[in-house]
Design a protein around this motif. Structure first.
Motif, PDB file in Angstrom:
ATOM      1  N   ILE A  45      46.304  83.052 -47.537  1.00  0.00           N
ATOM      2  CA  ILE A  45      47.663  83.543 -47.417  1.00  0.00           C
ATOM      3  C   ILE A  45      47.874  84.736 -48.352  1.00  0.00           C
ATOM      4  O   ILE A  45      47.116  84.944 -49.304  1.00  0.00           O
ATOM      5  CB  ILE A  45      48.711  82.460 -47.744  1.00  0.00           C
ATOM      6  CG1 ILE A  45      48.534  81.951 -49.186  1.00  0.00           C
ATOM      7  CG2 ILE A  45      48.652  81.324 -46.748  1.00  0.00           C
ATOM      8  CD1 ILE A  45      49.662  81.044 -49.656  1.00  0.00           C
ATOM      9  N   LEU A  47      51.271  87.220 -50.182  1.00  0.00           N
ATOM     10  CA  LEU A  47      52.688  87.234 -50.532  1.00  0.00           C
ATOM     11  C   LEU A  47      53.134  88.678 -50.665  1.00  0.00           C
ATOM     12  O   LEU A  47      52.535  89.462 -51.411  1.00  0.00           O
ATOM     13  CB  LEU A  47      52.923  86.486 -51.851  1.00  0.00           C
ATOM     14  CG  LEU A  47      54.339  86.502 -52.424  1.00  0.00           C
ATOM     15  CD1 LEU A  47      55.309  85.816 -51.473  1.00  0.00           C
ATOM     16  CD2 LEU A  47      54.364  85.832 -53.798  1.00  0.00           C
ATOM     17  N   ILE A  68      55.677  84.998 -47.021  1.00  0.00           N
ATOM     18  CA  ILE A  68      54.309  84.468 -47.027  1.00  0.00           C
ATOM     19  C   ILE A  68      53.666  84.822 -45.695  1.00  0.00           C
ATOM     20  O   ILE A  68      54.231  84.573 -44.632  1.00  0.00           O
ATOM     21  CB  ILE A  68      54.300  82.951 -47.244  1.00  0.00           C
ATOM     22  CG1 ILE A  68      54.888  82.607 -48.618  1.00  0.00           C
ATOM     23  CG2 ILE A  68      52.871  82.394 -47.134  1.00  0.00           C
ATOM     24  CD1 ILE A  68      54.965  81.110 -48.894  1.00  0.00           C
ATOM     25  N   THR A  79      53.222  76.092 -45.737  1.00  0.00           N
ATOM     26  CA  THR A  79      53.399  77.030 -46.834  1.00  0.00           C
ATOM     27  C   THR A  79      54.599  76.622 -47.686  1.00  0.00           C
ATOM     28  O   THR A  79      55.582  76.083 -47.184  1.00  0.00           O
ATOM     29  CB  THR A  79      53.605  78.465 -46.317  1.00  0.00           C
ATOM     30  OG1 THR A  79      54.746  78.495 -45.441  1.00  0.00           O
ATOM     31  CG2 THR A  79      52.374  78.952 -45.566  1.00  0.00           C
ATOM     32  N   MET A  81      56.864  77.891 -51.454  1.00  0.00           N
ATOM     33  CA  MET A  81      57.130  78.992 -52.373  1.00  0.00           C
ATOM     34  C   MET A  81      57.804  78.451 -53.625  1.00  0.00           C
ATOM     35  O   MET A  81      58.802  77.726 -53.545  1.00  0.00           O
ATOM     36  CB  MET A  81      58.023  80.036 -51.698  1.00  0.00           C
ATOM     37  CG  MET A  81      58.361  81.230 -52.579  1.00  0.00           C
ATOM     38  SD  MET A  81      59.292  82.507 -51.665  1.00  0.00           S
ATOM     39  CE  MET A  81      57.988  83.179 -50.620  1.00  0.00           C
ATOM     40  N   ALA A 174      53.247  81.827 -54.020  1.00  0.00           N
ATOM     41  CA  ALA A 174      53.106  81.193 -52.712  1.00  0.00           C
ATOM     42  C   ALA A 174      51.954  80.190 -52.747  1.00  0.00           C
ATOM     43  O   ALA A 174      50.931  80.417 -53.405  1.00  0.00           O
ATOM     44  CB  ALA A 174      52.851  82.239 -51.636  1.00  0.00           C
TER      45      ALA A 174
END
Length: 210
Positions: A45, A47, A68, A79, A81, A174
């Motif tokens: 992933i 950010l 994200i 996901t 945060m 993230a």
């Protein structure tokens, strides 16, 4: 003479046995190989966010876009945060909550951070100044999700609460965990349960807010 006759009989017997044995064979076959290759899945992933200098003014609404992004080639992932407040920001929100007699962490966070995607407040600690957000559905490779759109300084924040020389900042991190292995269906209750299970697998020491 008898010895020669006996030896000849034994030799013939062995010869016949050999011939008979040689004619017996199991039917067999063998296929070509089929190779199974297993590769290791990956969670990847990123950010992104537009950042600039913001003014801490009561009643001011500040546009934000922390997003994200699940990279191409990544496995589908839940996901989350984490938003960590600086000490001055944490104290400001705590003082405001005390003055407004708001004690529920979710109500406090919702008053300051808003979003059209309505992320779930998974965990929050006003004393330590952080909140962890999560969205309902996992995201596949190439998909993105923006966690909140605005930071609002409530109009009820007083001048006494804000330090002119204060450092008001947030640090965003993230997190992601594979979606495979968690029960997911289109039933909202089942999806919420799966998200909660994924959260606890990623943050085992956090207290999940109801």
């Amino acid at each position: 003479m008898k010895k020669k006759t006996l030896a000849l009989v034994l030799a013939l017997t062995l010869l016949v046995a050999g011939v008979v044995g040689g004619t017996l064979a199991w039917l067999t076959d063998q296929t070509a190989e089929v190779k199974n290759t297993f590769t290791v899945g990956d969670i990847n992933i990123g950010l992104t966010e537009t950042t600039t200098d913001y003014k801490m003014v009561p009643g001011n609404t500040i546009a934000k876009d922390p997003t994200i992004n699940v990279a191409q080639g990544s496995q589908t992932a839940y996901t989350f945060m984490k938003v960590q407040l600086s000490d001055d920001f944490r104290k400001l929100i705590k003082d405001w909550a005390t003055a407004q007699k708001v004690s529920d962490p979710k109500e406090v966070i919702s008053a300051w951070f808003s979003s059209t995607v309505k992320p779930k407040i998974m965990a929050a600690d006003i004393e330590k100044g952080y909140v962890i957000l999560g969205v309902l559905s996992p995201k596949a490779a190439g998909e993105s999700v923006t966690y909140f759109d605005e930071v609002t300084v409530p109009a009820t924040v007083t001048q006494d609460m804000i330090k002119a020389d204060g450092t008001y900042s947030i640090v965003i991190t993230a997190y992601a965990i594979q979606a495979e292995g968690f029960y997911t269906t289109e039933d909202p209750d089942a999806k919420q349960a799966a998200r909660a299970e994924a959260f606890k697998a990623l943050f085992p020491d956090e207290t999940l807010l109801a």
